[in-house]
Design an enzyme around this catalytic site. Structure first.
Site, PDB file in Angstrom:
ATOM      1  N   HIS A   1      35.018   2.306  24.387  1.00  0.00           N
ATOM      2  CA  HIS A   1      35.584   0.961  24.589  1.00  0.00           C
ATOM      3  C   HIS A   1      34.601  -0.158  24.217  1.00  0.00           C
ATOM      4  CE1 HIS A   1      39.100   2.696  26.394  1.00  0.00           C
ATOM      5  NE2 HIS A   1      38.428   3.228  27.397  1.00  0.00           N
TER       6      HIS A   1
ATOM      7  N   ASP B   1      40.360  11.303  23.747  1.00  0.00           N
ATOM      8  CA  ASP B   1      40.375  10.741  25.106  1.00  0.00           C
ATOM      9  C   ASP B   1      41.761  10.122  25.346  1.00  0.00           C
ATOM     10  OD1 ASP B   1      38.358   9.662  27.393  1.00  0.00           O
ATOM     11  OD2 ASP B   1      39.871   8.140  26.946  1.00  0.00           O
TER      12      ASP B   1
ATOM     13  N   HIS C   1      42.547   7.343  26.559  1.00  0.00           N
ATOM     14  CA  HIS C   1      42.586   5.891  26.344  1.00  0.00           C
ATOM     15  C   HIS C   1      42.298   5.589  24.872  1.00  0.00           C
ATOM     16  CE1 HIS C   1      41.455   6.362  30.658  1.00  0.00           C
ATOM     17  NE2 HIS C   1      42.326   5.373  30.813  1.00  0.00           N
TER      18      HIS C   1
ATOM     19  N   ASP D   1      40.292  12.963  30.252  1.00  0.00           N
ATOM     20  CA  ASP D   1      41.173  12.291  31.223  1.00  0.00           C
ATOM     21  C   ASP D   1      42.648  12.439  30.839  1.00  0.00           C
ATOM     22  OD1 ASP D   1      40.987  10.556  29.050  1.00  0.00           O
ATOM     23  OD2 ASP D   1      39.883   9.008  30.159  1.00  0.00           O
TER      24      ASP D   1
HETATM   25 ZN   LIG Z   1      39.522   7.616  28.815  1.00  0.00          ZN
END
Ligand SMILES: [Zn+2]
Length: 282
Positions: free
Chosen positions: A107, A145, A147, A224
């Site tokens: 991120h 991932d 996200h 995740d």
């Molecule tokens: Zn994540």
């Protein structure tokens, strides 16, 4: 098993109460040690390594501990922890290993929060970007991932050497990655879509990549997506073996960098499955 795990006890030294805490990596390390993996100790990335990815002002602020948002605390000495984690990615890239370090990175954009997102989602330095920039090779960054890696997309958007592919839950944090843009191929998936949908999408995504232009595969390995974790796509331990097998089928050198995944024992078992699939081990 031939994929070595890059790990340092030092990365457990910050952040006791945050969900991105030491246990997620500490217990994963214990699980992998028990399974007989070999470990390598990383060295911290240099400032020069970081500046290939991030701007001077951001790194200066990180060093001074001035970088904080509601998700991402300015822990004491966080610059040193972030440098070590980036160093883990650099070593993983060098030995085609798996970097089991924290903080995560995808991120973090050029000057912090990326693509208009308000926070850095537990990230300080974009570890995989540091490794890919240092290699200077034509790379496929595969981000599994749960996200969207908004930082990685921001850093490599329009970069002719890099193809970025991300499968992620949507709508979900950080809210980016709804559509593909140029060299960044995004595959938003509904919450808990399950292994079948995930793998079909992964096959479709990888089928769109011109492998003739790929010298190395860099995997943003987040867990995740595991059923019940922070960005669940309903995957199970076995699903990661099937993902690993698909990375193997690309027949390119690859390395892996830990992103999310918030349950330590689960992370350890998922990493083992991913690497078994990748190495073709039963
Ligand atoms: Zn994540």
């Amino acid at each position: 098993m031939n994929t070595r795990i890059v790990f340092s006890e030092k990365c457990l030294g910050y952040g006791g109460f945050h969900i991105e805490g030491p246990q997620r990596v500490k217990i994963a390390h214990e699980v992998l040690k028990e399974k007989g993996y070999e470990f390598l100790e990383p060295e911290a990335a240099s400032e020069e390594d970081l500046l290939r990815v991030h701007d001077h002002e951001y790194i200066w602020n990180l060093k001074k501990g001035l970088v904080e948002d509601p998700d991402t605390p300015a822990y004491e000495n966080i610059y040193e922890f972030a440098r070590l984690s980036a160093g883990g990615a650099l070593l993983a890239a060098k030995v085609n290993g798996f970097s089991l370090t924290r903080p995560p990175g995808h991120h973090a954009g050029r000057s912090g929060a990326a693509l208009g997102v308000y926070t850095r989602g537990f990230c300080y330095v974009n570890n995989i970007a540091v490794a890919v920039k240092a290699l200077g090779k034509q790379a496929l960054i595969l981000d599994v991932d749960g996200h969207h890696g908004n930082g990685t997309q921001e850093i490599f958007q329009g970069d002719e050497k890099v193809t970025y592919v991300s499968l992620h839950r949507f709508p979900h944090y950080p809210g980016t990655g709804l559509a593909s843009e140029g060299n960044c191929l995004n595959f938003p998936l509904p919450a808990d879509c399950g292994e079948g949908v995930f793998l079909e999408t992964l096959d479709r995504a990888l089928g769109m990549v011109d492998l003739g232009n790929v010298e190395v595969v860099a995997v943003s390995a987040g867990f995740d997506t595991h059923k019940g974790d922070l960005a669940s796509l309903g995957l199970t331990e076995k699903s990661y073996g099937k993902i690993g097998f698909r990375i193997r089928a690309l027949r390119k050198p690859a390395f892996f960098v830990l992103e999310g995944g918030y349950k330590g024992e689960q992370n350890g078992n998922d990493i083992d499955q991913l690497l078994r699939g990748f190495e073709g081990r039963p």
